[in-house]
Design a protein around this motif. Structure first.
Motif, mmCIF file in Angstrom:
data_model
loop_
_atom_site.group_PDB
_atom_site.id
_atom_site.type_symbol
_atom_site.label_atom_id
_atom_site.label_comp_id
_atom_site.label_asym_id
_atom_site.label_seq_id
_atom_site.Cartn_x
_atom_site.Cartn_y
_atom_site.Cartn_z
ATOM 1 N N MET A 23 0.817 -1.222 0.000
ATOM 2 C CA MET A 23 0.000 0.000 0.000
ATOM 3 C C MET A 23 0.849 1.270 0.000
ATOM 4 S SD MET A 23 -3.255 -0.929 2.449
ATOM 5 C CE MET A 23 -4.310 0.469 2.066
ATOM 6 N N THR A 24 2.111 1.191 0.467
ATOM 7 C CA THR A 24 2.943 2.408 0.461
ATOM 8 C C THR A 24 3.433 2.732 -0.947
ATOM 9 O OG1 THR A 24 5.040 1.237 0.882
ATOM 10 C CG2 THR A 24 3.813 1.996 2.817
ATOM 11 N N LYS A 25 3.291 1.779 -1.864
ATOM 12 C CA LYS A 25 3.794 1.996 -3.233
ATOM 13 C C LYS A 25 2.760 2.667 -4.119
ATOM 14 C CE LYS A 25 6.792 -2.074 -3.765
ATOM 15 N NZ LYS A 25 6.400 -2.824 -2.551
ATOM 16 N N VAL A 26 1.511 2.722 -3.681
ATOM 17 C CA VAL A 26 0.454 3.116 -4.612
ATOM 18 C C VAL A 26 -0.294 4.364 -4.146
ATOM 19 C CG1 VAL A 26 0.116 0.746 -5.406
ATOM 20 C CG2 VAL A 26 -1.242 1.586 -3.493
ATOM 21 N N ARG A 27 -0.721 5.144 -5.128
ATOM 22 C CA ARG A 27 -1.542 6.311 -4.821
ATOM 23 C C ARG A 27 -2.427 6.590 -6.031
ATOM 24 N NH1 ARG A 27 -0.960 10.720 -1.206
ATOM 25 N NH2 ARG A 27 -2.159 12.504 -1.929
ATOM 26 N N HIS A 28 -3.720 6.395 -5.869
ATOM 27 C CA HIS A 28 -4.641 6.562 -7.001
ATOM 28 C C HIS A 28 -6.020 6.862 -6.442
ATOM 29 C CE1 HIS A 28 -7.238 5.358 -10.386
ATOM 30 N NE2 HIS A 28 -6.198 5.640 -11.143
ATOM 31 N N LYS A 29 -6.790 7.665 -7.173
ATOM 32 C CA LYS A 29 -8.100 8.098 -6.647
ATOM 33 C C LYS A 29 -9.079 6.938 -6.475
ATOM 34 C CE LYS A 29 -9.961 9.472 -11.204
ATOM 35 N NZ LYS A 29 -10.733 8.251 -11.465
ATOM 36 N N ASN A 30 -8.801 5.782 -7.118
ATOM 37 C CA ASN A 30 -9.703 4.642 -6.973
ATOM 38 C C ASN A 30 -9.113 3.500 -6.149
ATOM 39 O OD1 ASN A 30 -10.535 5.583 -10.187
ATOM 40 N ND2 ASN A 30 -12.036 5.657 -8.539
ATOM 41 N N LEU A 31 -8.131 3.834 -5.323
ATOM 42 C CA LEU A 31 -7.604 2.864 -4.357
ATOM 43 C C LEU A 31 -7.739 3.485 -2.972
ATOM 44 C CD1 LEU A 31 -4.235 1.776 -6.041
ATOM 45 C CD2 LEU A 31 -6.436 0.615 -6.162
ATOM 46 N N VAL A 32 -8.177 2.693 -1.999
ATOM 47 C CA VAL A 32 -8.276 3.203 -0.633
ATOM 48 C C VAL A 32 -6.877 3.585 -0.166
ATOM 49 C CG1 VAL A 32 -8.850 2.615 1.742
ATOM 50 C CG2 VAL A 32 -10.348 1.890 -0.109
ATOM 51 N N CYS A 33 -6.773 4.784 0.392
ATOM 52 C CA CYS A 33 -5.462 5.360 0.692
ATOM 53 C C CYS A 33 -4.997 4.990 2.109
ATOM 54 C CB CYS A 33 -5.591 6.864 0.525
ATOM 55 S SG CYS A 33 -4.188 7.779 1.128
ATOM 56 N N LEU A 34 -3.765 4.516 2.200
ATOM 57 C CA LEU A 34 -3.156 4.207 3.497
ATOM 58 C C LEU A 34 -2.575 5.494 4.075
ATOM 59 C CD1 LEU A 34 -1.856 2.034 5.521
ATOM 60 C CD2 LEU A 34 0.175 2.250 4.103
ATOM 61 N N LEU A 35 -2.939 5.808 5.337
ATOM 62 C CA LEU A 35 -2.362 7.010 5.960
ATOM 63 C C LEU A 35 -1.097 6.658 6.725
ATOM 64 C CD1 LEU A 35 -5.719 8.543 7.159
ATOM 65 C CD2 LEU A 35 -4.360 9.221 5.200
ATOM 66 N N GLY A 36 -1.056 5.435 7.256
ATOM 67 C CA GLY A 36 0.138 5.022 7.981
ATOM 68 C C GLY A 36 -0.188 3.918 8.964
ATOM 69 N N LYS A 67 1.509 -1.210 -11.967
ATOM 70 C CA LYS A 67 2.532 -1.330 -10.909
ATOM 71 C C LYS A 67 2.925 -2.792 -10.681
ATOM 72 C CE LYS A 67 2.879 2.923 -9.164
ATOM 73 N NZ LYS A 67 4.052 3.699 -9.516
ATOM 74 N N LYS A 68 2.395 -3.678 -11.537
ATOM 75 C CA LYS A 68 2.652 -5.119 -11.420
ATOM 76 C C LYS A 68 2.201 -5.694 -10.076
ATOM 77 C CE LYS A 68 6.246 -5.373 -14.928
ATOM 78 N NZ LYS A 68 5.662 -4.186 -15.577
ATOM 79 N N LEU A 69 1.103 -5.154 -9.552
ATOM 80 C CA LEU A 69 0.551 -5.690 -8.302
ATOM 81 C C LEU A 69 -0.708 -6.495 -8.636
ATOM 82 C CD1 LEU A 69 0.889 -2.666 -5.880
ATOM 83 C CD2 LEU A 69 1.894 -4.908 -5.523
ATOM 84 N N VAL A 70 -0.791 -7.703 -8.076
ATOM 85 C CA VAL A 70 -1.961 -8.558 -8.303
ATOM 86 C C VAL A 70 -2.819 -8.504 -7.040
ATOM 87 C CG1 VAL A 70 -2.692 -10.929 -8.787
ATOM 88 C CG2 VAL A 70 -0.602 -10.023 -9.836
ATOM 89 N N HIS A 71 -4.128 -8.350 -7.228
ATOM 90 C CA HIS A 71 -4.999 -8.196 -6.055
ATOM 91 C C HIS A 71 -5.332 -9.542 -5.410
ATOM 92 C CE1 HIS A 71 -8.382 -7.312 -3.490
ATOM 93 N NE2 HIS A 71 -8.226 -6.027 -3.689
ATOM 94 N N ARG A 72 -5.762 -10.495 -6.207
ATOM 95 C CA ARG A 72 -6.109 -11.851 -5.780
ATOM 96 C C ARG A 72 -7.444 -12.008 -5.057
ATOM 97 N NH1 ARG A 72 -1.310 -15.362 -3.930
ATOM 98 N NH2 ARG A 72 0.349 -14.695 -5.285
ATOM 99 N N ASP A 73 -8.068 -10.919 -4.649
ATOM 100 C CA ASP A 73 -9.347 -11.082 -3.952
ATOM 101 C C ASP A 73 -10.296 -9.961 -4.359
ATOM 102 O OD1 ASP A 73 -11.306 -12.069 -2.325
ATOM 103 O OD2 ASP A 73 -10.392 -11.461 -0.434
ATOM 104 N N LEU A 74 -10.371 -9.730 -5.674
ATOM 105 C CA LEU A 74 -11.241 -8.669 -6.175
ATOM 106 C C LEU A 74 -12.681 -9.168 -6.135
ATOM 107 C CD1 LEU A 74 -11.302 -5.861 -7.414
ATOM 108 C CD2 LEU A 74 -11.011 -6.904 -9.659
ATOM 109 N N GLN A 128 -10.395 1.453 -13.353
ATOM 110 C CA GLN A 128 -9.273 2.407 -13.348
ATOM 111 C C GLN A 128 -8.299 2.119 -12.204
ATOM 112 O OE1 GLN A 128 -11.699 6.006 -13.420
ATOM 113 N NE2 GLN A 128 -11.054 6.440 -15.503
ATOM 114 N N GLY A 129 -8.848 1.803 -11.033
ATOM 115 C CA GLY A 129 -7.975 1.444 -9.906
ATOM 116 C C GLY A 129 -7.160 0.199 -10.222
ATOM 117 N N MET A 130 -7.803 -0.779 -10.860
ATOM 118 C CA MET A 130 -7.125 -2.034 -11.196
ATOM 119 C C MET A 130 -6.121 -1.852 -12.337
ATOM 120 S SD MET A 130 -8.032 -4.227 -8.992
ATOM 121 C CE MET A 130 -7.172 -5.600 -9.742
ATOM 122 N N ASP A 131 -6.434 -0.951 -13.259
ATOM 123 C CA ASP A 131 -5.496 -0.654 -14.351
ATOM 124 C C ASP A 131 -4.202 -0.079 -13.753
ATOM 125 O OD1 ASP A 131 -4.367 -0.026 -16.870
ATOM 126 O OD2 ASP A 131 -5.230 1.983 -16.800
#
Length: 443
Positions: free
Chosen positions: A235-248, A301-308, A293-296
């Motif tokens: 989650m620290t690698k990603v930032r996109h309007k359609n991904l839930v954002c990690l604050l820390g 980023k070559k990240l696989v979700h596995r539980d969409l 769009q979030g999945m694109d």
């Protein structure tokens, strides 16, 4: 200035001390966290809020670096002081030269299942047996802890303060790495509220962090918390309007993962409680587009979700759909336990050969589209899990949900191609949904 453009809300770490600010400037010390409010006209300045003091002011872009991503590293440990199965004699050797408050924790050789806290004090090493019963740990049967992390944090009744953890050789402290990269939050700024959900790994609570509404996942079990470091690193690698954002994260009571709060809950419940009368086709298409769009972005980023699945899509106050819980399935990557896989959402090649890829995510996305256009119904109604797997191989696919536009059903079916290579990419799915929305608006 190196042409940095940080959008509002970006978290940055300060690179040096600035203790004598001019009027309107922000004072800070090296390593402080600030939140960008806006870029200031002119060269290389930002208005920002200091995360610790809450003060706002100006500071130069050159004084900042954006919070870095954390590499998922097997050497990263929430418990670097845990040495596993070593004997008392070995523990004494590890804690040389003597130093008050130098400590480690080991597994008890004599009492399997229990632990031993070894502390250097005076010139001696004192061994405290930590008794493990009914999911709690205790040194003196007076005070009970839910896990080792807790025990070390709270300290309990022992001869001296635990001041210096002795790391197991080769291990790195997750706490230090998180702090260095700027992802460690301060417990005193967190207020916890009601429970809003319960995952299999722990509770999800509503809360507030520095005045912002947040959702907090609390993972108490040491081993699971350790495994969640991998999800957190993703989650620290990603930032996109359609991904839930990690604050820390906060290391307390195990692990607190602090995320943005999504007020309208998950997509399944959103659709089930509102239904056809309240949610028009255009809104369903917008949700589907958000997810694509979030999945694109994840695919790029070559990240696989596995539980969409629709249960893992959260809806914001403004009706934006965001993908959450990525990386969870990696908690057990080695020959993942097939009984835990969400069979009705998982692509055949992932079920049979454990082959997960962006293309297996696309299969799951097809099921998610079906859930969306059937207003939250469970997929493959009336079919048992065993039947589903057999029927899919024979070419069976679900029918279109009632009222589903034919173009959208065609998209679903393209996601369910048996050969992964024949399925569309998320980029292609995004384009087709945009076209469908435009067509709907032009009618």
């Amino acid at each position: 200035m190196s042409g940095k453009h940080w959008p509002p809300g970006t978290q940055c770490v300060t690179k040096h001390d600035h203790s004598k600010p001019k009027p309107r400037e922000l004072a800070f010390r090296k390593g402080d966290m600030v939140t960008i409010i806006e870029a200031v006209e002119g060269k290389g300045w930002y208005r920002a809020r200091h995360n610790e003091t809450g003060q706002e002011g100006l500071l130069a872009a050159s004084a900042l670096r954006e919070r870095g991503a954390i590499r998922a590293d097997p050497k990263l440990s929430l418990m670097p002081w845990f040495h596993g199965k070593i004997s008392g004699t070995e523990a004494v050797q590890e804690l040389q030269p003597p130093e008050d408050g130098l400590f480690l924790v080991r597994e008890s050789v004599r009492h399997p299942g229990d632990y031993v806290l070894c502390v250097s004090f005076g010139k001696e090493v004192i061994h405290y047996r930590v008794v493990h019963e009914e999911n709690t740990l205790s040194i003196d049967s007076q005070q009970y802890f839910s896990n080792l992390i807790d025990m070390i944090e709270e300290q309990g009744a022992i001869c001296t303060k635990l001041v210096k953890p002795k790391p197991k050789s080769g291990m790195k402290s997750a706490e230090e790495e998180l702090a260095k990269a700027g992802w460690l939050l301060n417990l005193k700024h967190l207020t916890l509220g009601d429970r809003i959900g319960q995952g299999e790994f722990g509770d999800v609570l509503q809360g507030e962090y520095l005045g912002q509404r947040v959702a907090v996942k609390n993972i108490k079990c040491d081993v699971t918390a350790q495994a969640f470091l991998a999800e957190t690193a993703a989650m620290t690698k990603v930032r996109h309007k359609n991904l839930v954002c990690l604050l820390g994260v906060i290391l307390h009571n195990g692990l607190y993962i602090v995320m943005e709060f999504m007020s309208k809950g998950n997509l399944v419940n959103f659709l089930r409680t509102r239904g056809r009368a309240l949610v028009p086709t255009q809104q369903l298409l917008l949700f589907a587009l958000d997810v694509a769009q979030g999945m694109d972005y994840l695919e790029s980023k070559k990240l696989v979700h596995r539980d969409l699945a629709a249960r893992n899509i959260l809806i914001s106050e403004e009706n934006v759909a965001k993908v959450s819980d990525f990386g969870l399935a990696r908690v057990n990557p080695k020959g993942a336990d097939a009984t835990l896989l969400p069979v009705k959402w998982t692509a055949p090649e992932a079920l049979k050969h454990n082959k997960f890829s962006s293309k297996s995510d696309v299969w799951s996305y097809g099921i998610l589209l079906w859930e969306t256009f059937s207003f939250g119904r469970a997929p493959y109604p009336k079919l048992a899990l065993k039947e589903v797997t057999e029927l899919l191989e024979q070419g069976y696919r679900m029918d279109a949900p009632e009222g589903c536009p034919p173009t959208v059903y065609a998209l679903m079916k393209s996601c369910w191609e048996l050969e992964p290579g024949k399925r569309p990419s998320f980029k292609k799915l995004t384009e087709k949904l945009q076209k469908e929305l435009k067509h709907l608006r032009d009618i």
